[in-house]
Design a protein around this motif. Sequence first.
Motif, PDB file in Angstrom:
ATOM      1  N   SER A 347       0.809  -1.217   0.000  1.00 18.52           N
ATOM      2  CA  SER A 347       0.000   0.000   0.000  1.00 18.52           C
ATOM      3  C   SER A 347       0.844   1.269   0.000  1.00 18.52           C
ATOM      4  O   SER A 347       0.324   2.370   0.116  1.00 18.52           O
ATOM      5  CB  SER A 347      -0.935  -0.003   1.223  1.00 18.52           C
ATOM      6  OG  SER A 347      -0.145  -0.091   2.392  1.00 18.52           O
ATOM      7  N   LEU A 348       2.166   1.121  -0.095  1.00 19.84           N
ATOM      8  CA  LEU A 348       3.052   2.297  -0.115  1.00 19.84           C
ATOM      9  C   LEU A 348       3.285   2.767  -1.542  1.00 19.84           C
ATOM     10  O   LEU A 348       3.541   1.942  -2.431  1.00 19.84           O
ATOM     11  CB  LEU A 348       4.421   1.950   0.499  1.00 19.84           C
ATOM     12  CG  LEU A 348       4.471   1.672   1.994  1.00 19.84           C
ATOM     13  CD1 LEU A 348       5.847   1.106   2.369  1.00 19.84           C
ATOM     14  CD2 LEU A 348       4.210   2.961   2.768  1.00 19.84           C
ATOM     15  N   THR A 349       3.228   4.090  -1.744  1.00 21.88           N
ATOM     16  CA  THR A 349       3.508   4.662  -3.057  1.00 21.88           C
ATOM     17  C   THR A 349       4.710   5.589  -2.960  1.00 21.88           C
ATOM     18  O   THR A 349       4.820   6.357  -2.003  1.00 21.88           O
ATOM     19  CB  THR A 349       2.297   5.499  -3.549  1.00 21.88           C
ATOM     20  OG1 THR A 349       1.157   4.666  -3.539  1.00 21.88           O
ATOM     21  CG2 THR A 349       2.545   6.046  -4.942  1.00 21.88           C
ATOM     22  N   ILE A 350       5.602   5.488  -3.934  1.00 19.86           N
ATOM     23  CA  ILE A 350       6.696   6.468  -4.025  1.00 19.86           C
ATOM     24  C   ILE A 350       6.630   7.114  -5.401  1.00 19.86           C
ATOM     25  O   ILE A 350       6.604   6.418  -6.418  1.00 19.86           O
ATOM     26  CB  ILE A 350       8.080   5.813  -3.805  1.00 19.86           C
ATOM     27  CG1 ILE A 350       8.204   5.304  -2.364  1.00 19.86           C
ATOM     28  CG2 ILE A 350       9.203   6.808  -4.118  1.00 19.86           C
ATOM     29  CD1 ILE A 350       9.550   4.686  -2.031  1.00 19.86           C
ATOM     30  N   ALA A 351       6.561   8.447  -5.440  1.00 21.14           N
ATOM     31  CA  ALA A 351       6.634   9.176  -6.698  1.00 21.14           C
ATOM     32  C   ALA A 351       8.078   9.646  -6.878  1.00 21.14           C
ATOM     33  O   ALA A 351       8.647  10.243  -5.979  1.00 21.14           O
ATOM     34  CB  ALA A 351       5.684  10.368  -6.667  1.00 21.14           C
ATOM     35  N   VAL A 352       8.662   9.312  -8.033  1.00 26.67           N
ATOM     36  CA  VAL A 352      10.036   9.732  -8.316  1.00 26.67           C
ATOM     37  C   VAL A 352       9.998  10.810  -9.388  1.00 26.67           C
ATOM     38  O   VAL A 352       9.488  10.595 -10.484  1.00 26.67           O
ATOM     39  CB  VAL A 352      10.894   8.538  -8.784  1.00 26.67           C
ATOM     40  CG1 VAL A 352      12.281   9.007  -9.213  1.00 26.67           C
ATOM     41  CG2 VAL A 352      11.005   7.502  -7.678  1.00 26.67           C
ATOM     42  N   ASP A 353      10.524  11.964  -9.028  1.00 28.17           N
ATOM     43  CA  ASP A 353      10.501  13.122  -9.914  1.00 28.17           C
ATOM     44  C   ASP A 353      11.865  13.250 -10.585  1.00 28.17           C
ATOM     45  O   ASP A 353      12.853  13.571  -9.921  1.00 28.17           O
ATOM     46  CB  ASP A 353      10.185  14.365  -9.081  1.00 28.17           C
ATOM     47  CG  ASP A 353      10.015  15.608  -9.926  1.00 28.17           C
ATOM     48  OD1 ASP A 353      10.307  15.550 -11.144  1.00 28.17           O
ATOM     49  OD2 ASP A 353       9.590  16.635  -9.368  1.00 28.17           O
ATOM     50  N   ALA A 354      11.927  12.986 -11.879  1.00 28.99           N
ATOM     51  CA  ALA A 354      13.209  13.035 -12.589  1.00 28.99           C
ATOM     52  C   ALA A 354      13.385  14.340 -13.340  1.00 28.99           C
ATOM     53  O   ALA A 354      14.342  14.496 -14.104  1.00 28.99           O
ATOM     54  CB  ALA A 354      13.312  11.842 -13.547  1.00 28.99           C
ATOM     55  N   THR A 355      12.462  15.305 -13.138  1.00 28.85           N
ATOM     56  CA  THR A 355      12.625  16.595 -13.813  1.00 28.85           C
ATOM     57  C   THR A 355      13.753  17.385 -13.162  1.00 28.85           C
ATOM     58  O   THR A 355      14.088  17.154 -11.998  1.00 28.85           O
ATOM     59  CB  THR A 355      11.322  17.422 -13.755  1.00 28.85           C
ATOM     60  OG1 THR A 355      10.939  17.563 -12.379  1.00 28.85           O
ATOM     61  CG2 THR A 355      10.200  16.727 -14.493  1.00 28.85           C
ATOM     62  N   ALA A 356      14.332  18.296 -13.912  1.00 24.67           N
ATOM     63  CA  ALA A 356      15.431  19.102 -13.382  1.00 24.67           C
ATOM     64  C   ALA A 356      14.892  20.143 -12.407  1.00 24.67           C
ATOM     65  O   ALA A 356      13.748  20.578 -12.533  1.00 24.67           O
ATOM     66  CB  ALA A 356      16.179  19.783 -14.520  1.00 24.67           C
ATOM     67  N   GLY A 357      15.679  20.542 -11.447  1.00 30.06           N
ATOM     68  CA  GLY A 357      15.237  21.547 -10.468  1.00 30.06           C
ATOM     69  C   GLY A 357      16.001  21.377  -9.182  1.00 30.06           C
ATOM     70  O   GLY A 357      16.409  20.273  -8.850  1.00 30.06           O
ATOM     71  N   THR A 358      16.171  22.477  -8.488  1.00 34.79           N
ATOM     72  CA  THR A 358      16.963  22.427  -7.256  1.00 34.79           C
ATOM     73  C   THR A 358      16.046  22.337  -6.054  1.00 34.79           C
ATOM     74  O   THR A 358      15.027  23.006  -5.989  1.00 34.79           O
ATOM     75  CB  THR A 358      17.828  23.689  -7.139  1.00 34.79           C
ATOM     76  OG1 THR A 358      18.544  23.853  -8.357  1.00 34.79           O
ATOM     77  CG2 THR A 358      18.832  23.553  -6.001  1.00 34.79           C
ATOM     78  N   VAL A 359      16.415  21.480  -5.124  1.00 34.68           N
ATOM     79  CA  VAL A 359      15.715  21.394  -3.848  1.00 34.68           C
ATOM     80  C   VAL A 359      16.601  22.072  -2.816  1.00 34.68           C
ATOM     81  O   VAL A 359      17.813  21.841  -2.790  1.00 34.68           O
ATOM     82  CB  VAL A 359      15.487  19.911  -3.460  1.00 34.68           C
ATOM     83  CG1 VAL A 359      14.852  19.818  -2.086  1.00 34.68           C
ATOM     84  CG2 VAL A 359      14.642  19.217  -4.508  1.00 34.68           C
TER      85      VAL A 359
END
Lengths: 640, 640
Positions: A347-359
């Motif tokens: 039931s766990l979801t992980i969204a992986v964001d591969a777009t460029a951008g600084t955190v």
Amino acid sequence: MSTQAQVRTRVRTSVATVSLSGSLEEKLTAIADAGFDGFEVFEPDFVSSPLSPGELATRAGDLGLRIDLYQPFRDLDSTDDEQFARNLIRAERKFDIMAQLGCDTILVCSSPLPTAVRDDDRLAAQLHELSVRADRRGIRIAYEALAWGAHVNTYRHAWDIVARADHPALGTCLDSFHILSRGDDPSGIRDIPGDKIFFLQLADAPRLSMDVLSWSRHHRNFPGQGNFDLATFGAHVQASGYTGPWSLEVFNDVFRHSATGRTAADAHRSLLHLQEEVARVQESECDTRGLSLFAPPAPAPIDGVVSLRLAAGPRKDGELREMLRHIGFHLVGRHRQHDLQLWRHGSLTIAVDATAGTVWTAPGIPADLPALTQIGVRCADPDAWGRRAAALEMPVSEVDLPGADPAQSDVVRLRVTDATSLDLRSPSSGAGWLSAFEMYPIPVAQWRRQRALFTGVDHIALALPADSWDGVMLALRSVLGMQPHEGLDVTDAVGLMHTQALTLGDGDARLRILLNMVDGNAFGMENIPVARRGGVSHVAFSCEDIFTTATHMVAGGYEPLPISPNYYADLEARFGLHPELLDRMRTLGILYDANADGEFFHLFTRTVGADLFFEVVQRVGGYKGYGEPNAAVRLSAQLR
Amino acid sequence: MSTQAQVRTRVRTSVATVSLSGSLEEKLTAIADAGFDGFEVFEPDFVSSPLSPGELATRAGDLGLRIDLYQPFRDLDSTDDEQFARNLIRAERKFDIMAQLGCDTILVCSSPLPTAVRDDDRLAAQLHELSVRADRRGIRIAYEALAWGAHVNTYRHAWDIVARADHPALGTCLDSFHILSRGDDPSGIRDIPGDKIFFLQLADAPRLSMDVLSWSRHHRNFPGQGNFDLATFGAHVQASGYTGPWSLEVFNDVFRHSATGRTAADAHRSLLHLQEEVARVQESECDTRGLSLFAPPAPAPIDGVVSLRLAAGPRKDGELREMLRHIGFHLVGRHRQHDLQLWRHGSLTIAVDATAGTVWTAPGIPADLPALTQIGVRCADPDAWGRRAAALEMPVSEVDLPGADPAQSDVVRLRVTDATSLDLRSPSSGAGWLSAFEMYPIPVAQWRRQRALFTGVDHIALALPADSWDGVMLALRSVLGMQPHEGLDVTDAVGLMHTQALTLGDGDARLRILLNMVDGNAFGMENIPVARRGGVSHVAFSCEDIFTTATHMVAGGYEPLPISPNYYADLEARFGLHPELLDRMRTLGILYDANADGEFFHLFTRTVGADLFFEVVQRVGGYKGYGEPNAAVRLSAQLR
């Protein structure tokens, strides 16, 4: 009209200028912006400011701020009569300034000098003489006991001197730090007539073993950031009938160089938080005298962590995907417009964001990718959380998950740290935004295998620079109502890290957050691994049988960390574990801790990028820790 | 053969692995490179290392290092007999490892637990039993009193237990921190037979008011970096007849993340420094027993600062030149090949380097330009200084002043900080390199005007990141023989700064250096002025009459800093200065301090670039300070 409504009053809020960084002008603007009613002029701030007293009064008036107090006036009393006479002249010069400022109360603190008067009658007489002079000028004296005063160092003694001096222009000032740092019982505050308490200064502080003077001058913080019981303290003050401002006087090395506006906002939030806490104590005592008007919606129940979002950027995307596959996550969908993948495990979801951008982990400090940017939590009533956060002046962010309709989404997003937000979702939310994803069918075999593995998220560790620490602590404690546990210093090959666990209620497993503070000196140091410079962040999954789980993970491609054989020899010497068990642990890279509460088995992945890794834990019995003694062994293996 | 030569011995040097950062392999390499004879294995370092005991022994042997000690073995004794039996088994497991390591001594420390044995006979019996077991394995037990031991917490008590247990495999371990942090009198060490002292651990520490445990675990440093009288302590140890290694055991938060090699080099230098200091004490006591062989050339006399070199780069060159002109320096020459100007004021020379290039305040941290890169000091015998520095393993740099012939230059250059070096020149040196400059004729009027101004350099303030602090302190104290004074925390609008003065001898005016440490958290923080991020550096010139000097400076173009009028009102209230004097001070931007020793007048320029400024001071009477209370007022004016 109910009795309660009759006695509820609005608390006037104030803050000493020393609590903030910047020039006096910058401080005033930040104090007004944060919503305070007034402020205390800390004399050194005034002395170095180009503003004349008249200009300062005008500036305060323009900003709608009252000048509540001029402080401190030190070393008034003296066994040397000539010195005392000079001190009275010095006081008159300060009264001149106060007249121009339009400020009617001055703080006089007890003397720490060898020349302090130790005869109570003589001391009261000297204070009386000062009060007569003050009264002529329309000024009130608030006399405070410093915790390190030579003769007067308790609030009871200070009040006794004030009562003895017996002048209408003389009252006492209570400072929570000076009282609670000494371990004094604050309940005697109830016996002081509220109209003889001329001022109230509030500060919290972490539990530290050091001399009170250093503790006071460097490590105070705002209510809800330290370990003092200010709720009970505040209830005593309310019971006394005190109606003056609640003012923060905080000396803190970190705040002295932190962003002024952010610190001021935290300061104001801390007083709102304190009012809620005081009201809680008063309700438990069935005491309705002076109950505060501030009553935000109560925290609603939280079910637990159901999703995570990781920013990997185009460069770390591949490495992170490989790791997720190895530990048993499966790619189940992909966003139709953006480079955003959905991974699932049970039931766990992980969204992986591969777009460029600084955190950003803090203003000016970019996080090393991949970084944990969102924690998704399921709860019954997100809207109540939203109203609660707003009442506590915590910004509720816009929801920017692609495909989501903010008006419909039923998701409340709180920015917990600069890098990471907490999304509070109702069980029904989420269906809407899924339509923006192309979902893949999942083979039955995969579903089967997953059943054996993670049962949820045990805890999440967030890396924090020292500057953000107190603000994040306050946000988690005030808005979410989380409880801090004992902090701990963990050492390893590259430095020392302070770590602090917070849970919902007392050890409640539905949300556990570890804050990891790295020594700020590490930033910019060449020989520090990047992981340590940016801090250490990780997600720990819980499981019921770590040996089965780890065996499945190995089948899925996970390579156990190469833990030193010396570690297992030491475990044998310390805990007398069975050699066969130790052998299985060594093969799977499983670490161990135990105490009177129970046992703890855990394993770690290598780091992905420089800073992020995953942990799998199994708790046996009532073990409440996080395996902290194993930190150096874990890092040593990850660095290899 | 003299008596002294007969008894001089070479001290064997050792260091505990916990004193350094890095992996165990990195630590060993650094320890060998620094010139140590051996090391102590700190168990947690070994437990997290991938090296097996046999591999560690081989590595040590290859590097020429002895494994002097295995440590610590905690909580041996117990009032619970079953627990004690388990502790003996735990010890046997450690003996197994020591056999493979080829290490014959283990440190056993007194127990801080509630179960510690409080009956001396029973405690001695338990230690005796351990010693019998150790003896069978050819292992020696070094029993040490922790300062926070539950029952045994003084070296006298530990020695008493050892004497009572009376076993040849049992001796005591002395640790300077545990003894001196409690304020114990170390002279009783002379009464312990040297051959029953099995090990000697040395640590210095700054004077701090905190609980001994936290002080010990976070703030120890190397001899010559703190405030303990280790010279006298060492003389007592020598007098006992102890012949084992002198070993450093330092727990320090900063060293835990500092460059391993640099810390190891400092560590070894600290033991050389200590030997020189111990020999000094022994000579004063006419005690020649066990005098160390280490005897570097003594410090030669220093005359004072005669020149400075400032790196301005092409971008800050103009601003710096304008400032130098305003305060009364004159351009007297220009290098024929490089963009290097010579400025003069009386007998003071400043070289301004306008060539491009980065100056580093620490590895990875570029200095803000202009930066002070060289301090030129005149002394009688540079060569003796060079030999002294070399003996203390302080690198003596190449002289790179354009036009200078290194072989002929008679200049010894010591790198004091990463940014700044100290050039020791003989009065005759300097003529050679001047030929590389085109010199300008100077108008007589200028020479006249100069006479009234600066009489020399009063002090120089150097900005230091926390990581460099202890190393620089040791270099100044060991090689130059400088004396540290009381450190001070100075607060202002942008943070808190620790500042520490050092002088030649006790307040000797010929060379005064202030070290300014900025909070490392400031690096990378957006809202911190650059000046504070890079620290605060300045040069203070002395003068005989600051009012005349300032008036001349104003005539030369100097604009007084706009000091707050509130400051002068406060001076009047505090010191009762005459209004006319206050008026003159306000006009010229002169600040004031006074104490029982005398008075201090000073003024500051605005900053050039972000970080550098100049000060002019006049001392009246025996005032020894630096006007620290005025720091916030100065910065507030400079920021405007």
